[in-house]
Structure formats: C-alpha cells, structure tokens
Scaffold this motif. Structure first.
Motif, short mmCIF file in Angstrom:
data_model
loop_
_atom_site.label_atom_id
_atom_site.label_comp_id
_atom_site.label_asym_id
_atom_site.label_seq_id
_atom_site.Cartn_x
_atom_site.Cartn_y
_atom_site.Cartn_z
N TRP A 20 0.84 -1.21 0.00
CA TRP A 20 0.00 0.00 0.00
C TRP A 20 0.87 1.26 0.00
N LEU A 21 1.91 1.31 0.82
CA LEU A 21 2.74 2.50 0.91
C LEU A 21 3.53 2.76 -0.37
N SER A 22 3.96 1.71 -1.04
CA SER A 22 4.80 1.89 -2.24
C SER A 22 4.05 2.61 -3.36
N GLN A 23 2.74 2.55 -3.34
CA GLN A 23 1.96 3.20 -4.40
C GLN A 23 2.05 4.72 -4.34
N PHE A 24 2.43 5.25 -3.17
CA PHE A 24 2.53 6.70 -3.01
C PHE A 24 3.92 7.23 -3.34
N MET A 25 4.85 6.36 -3.71
CA MET A 25 6.20 6.78 -4.06
C MET A 25 6.29 6.98 -5.57
N PRO A 26 6.92 8.04 -6.02
CA PRO A 26 6.97 8.33 -7.46
C PRO A 26 7.71 7.25 -8.24
N HIS A 28 6.83 4.20 -8.71
CA HIS A 28 6.69 2.84 -8.19
C HIS A 28 5.38 2.24 -8.71
N ASN A 29 5.45 1.74 -9.90
CA ASN A 29 4.26 1.17 -10.52
C ASN A 29 4.13 -0.33 -10.26
N ASP A 129 11.73 0.33 -3.42
CA ASP A 129 10.73 -0.62 -2.94
C ASP A 129 11.33 -1.61 -1.95
#
Length: 359
Positions: A20-26, A28-29, A129
C-alpha cells in the motif's frame, strides 16, 4: 497465540503495508518488490530480521549494480545475458550473502530483461521498494515484539539430561546382566544424546538472540532462567563422558566374556552409574549445579568402587585374570571424570587425590 501464528500475522501485515505505501512513491508502478522484501524481513527474532533483511537488500543492490551497466552497454541481448549470468552466480556464492545470494542473478536479470529502456530510471524505484519493504518488515517485527525462546532452551536442557540418564541406566543394566542389549537400541540411545547436545546449543543460541533488540526482554524472568554457562558446560561434558563410559563399559563389562569384571566390582559400578544418571537428570531438570549432598553420596559410592578395584586381597585374583585390573582401573577413571564434570568449579573435596585416586 503461538509463535508461528504471530509470525504469519506480522508477515502479512508488513507485506500488505509495504504494498500500500509503495503506491505513493513516485515511479513505483510495481509494488511487488516492496511486498516481497517486507515478507522476507519478518523473522522469529528482531536481530534475525535485521540481519536477513540487510542481506536481502544488499544482494538486490549488487544485482542492480551489475544489471544496470550491462543493460546500458549491451541491452537485453544474448550477449548481455552471457555477461550477467556467470558474474551474478559467482557473486551469489559469496558467503556473506548466505541464503540471499540468488537475489543477485534475479535482480540483475530482471533489470536486464524486464525493465526495457532507461534502466537507471526504472531500477532506482525498485531499490526504493526493497528498502521500504525491509524497513517496514523490521519495524513491524520490533513494534510487535516476537516471543522469547527461553522455554525452548529449558526443554532442550532437560531433554539432554534425561537422555544422558537413560543411556547410563541402560549401561548399568547391561553391566548387571553381563549381557549386551539390542545393538540398534543402544546406537539410538547414544545418537539421541549427541543430538540432544546439539539441540541445547541451537536452542541457547536462539534464546540469546531473541533477547536482543526485543522489548519483551525486560520480561525475560517470566520465561524461566537460562542455564548458566558452567552448568551448561558441565552437562555437555557429562553427556560426552557418558557416551565414553557406555562404550568402554560394554566392551569390558558385558558381552561374551563375563569374567572381564569381578562380580563385586560389577555390582558397585552399576550402582554408581545409576546414581550418576540420577545426578545428570537432576542437573538437567533444575538447570543448576548438582547439590553438594548428592555429590557427597556419589563420592562415597566411588570410594567403595575404588576400594573394590585396589583391594590387596584380590592380588591372587588379578594374577589369574591379568586383564581384570586394567579394565576395572579404566572404568574407575572414566567414572571419576564424569563425577568431576558434574562438580562445581573449585570443589576441593572432588579432587582426585581426595578420593584416593593416584592415576
């Protein structure tokens, strides 16, 4: 909740949180690597989480450092593959990476074959990630402290004492009967003692590791004490000496030649072995040194055994059976060593000269 269920719950929480948190990092698709790193960052102890998570991240970093330059210079071609595979496998064999060595070829091949163009721009988010996942796994494991492992050490310690005592009791029974029991059973007993010693060492290492960086460490007293080093060493030495006594006693005091030992010595030696078995079992159950009064009882039994072996009235008997004196002296020496192994350091009454032993 059992430790295994706790570990599964924490790993699930860490993996889901990292995804969930990784989706908010630029950039990180693909949060797959964050979830995987978080999953692999949760171990039974905080220290092992820190150690193994760091190894995983380091192996992944080495893979990127290999795969990115090759992807830039050769691209996703067979030539790039021929460069990456042998080098990454050699790096994976580095002992410092331990079980995470294969992250090197995995990461390098993934960068080379899967990220396509702009390998640098695509590889950096992957590294981010992994760092996120490892950090979150470690945080979850530390915030929800894993169980301490002291009870396992106590159980292993008691088991070793019981197995050693069983081995000595069996040997005493064989000496009394002047006969060997089932060889397969005897081998299993001796192997069980050796395995029990290994189990104690492993359990003690895990228990000590579980206390480090663990918020539950202040509650360690509620889990039961760890055996002190002198007691642990005494039980180790006693277990090994019991195996030696068993091997020598069966060779000398049982089997096809019942005349190897005199009936009187045989009876006293079997009694001493039974008493030593009780002392070893007592040491394992209490995880404390053998009480002085019990050692004094064993000393008395040993003196009686020694007196039987050096009785001057048996000179004629020793002349008739010349190998008997050597066999009995050897068993006396081995029994004395086991008795000394169980005695606390500095027990002057247990010195060989105080027990009438000159060898």
């Amino acid at each position: 909740m059992s430790p295994d269920v706790q570990l599964v719950a924490k790993a699930t929480l860490a993996a889901g949180g990292a995804w969930w948190l990784s989706q908010f990092m630029p950039g990180h698709n693909l949060p797959y690597f964050a979830a995987l790193a978080a999953l692999l960052g949760v171990y039974p102890t905080v220290l092992s989480s820190l150690r193994e998570g760091g190894r995983y991240a380091f192996g992944f970093l080495l893979g990127l450092l290999l795969g990115v330059p090759v992807a830039i210079l050769l691209g996703p071609t067979v030539w790039g593959l021929l460069v990456v595979v042998p080098i990454s496998l050699l790096i994976a064999a580095w002992p410092q990476l331990d079980g995470h060595g294969m992250q090197v070829p995995f990461a390098s091949l993934f960068v080379l074959l899967a990220v396509g163009s702009e390998p640098v721009a695509r590889a950096l988010p992957l590294l981010g990630d992994v760092v996120l996942g490892v950090a979150l796994g470690l945080t979850v494991n530390a915030a929800l402290p894993p169980a301490l492992r002291q009870r396992e050490t106590g159980n292993a310690f008691r088991r070793l004492g019981r197995l050693t005592a069983d081995l000595l009791h069996d040997t005493a029974a064989e000496i009394r009967a002047s006969d060997l029991f089932d060889p397969a059973h005897r081998a299993r007993r001796a192997l069980a003692v050796h395995s029990g010693a290994m189990d104690v060492a492993e359990a003690r290492t895990k228990a000590a590791e579980s206390l480090r960086f663990n918020a539950r460490a202040r509650l360690a007293r509620h889990e039961g004490p760890l055996p002190a080093n002198p007691v642990l060493e005494a039980l180790y030495a006693a277990a090994e000496q019991a195996r030696v006594i068993t091997r020598e006693a069966r060779r000398s005091g049982a089997g096809s030649d019942p005349t190897m030992l005199s009936p009187g010595f045989r009876a006293r030696f079997a009694e001493l072995l039974d008493l030593l078995a009780e002392l070893v079992d007592e040491c394992g159950r209490s995880m404390r040194p053998v009480p002085t009064e019990r050692l004094e009882e064993a000393q008395t039994r040993f003196r009686e055994l020694r007196a039987e072996a050096v009785d001057s009235a048996r000179a004629e008997e020793y002349e008739r059976v010349p190998y008997r004196r050597l066999a009995e002296a050897q068993l006396c020496a081995l029994a004395l060593q086991l008795l000394l192994d169980l005695a606390p350091d500095g027990a002057g009454e247990m010195a060989p000269e105080r027990l009438g032993v000159s060898y």
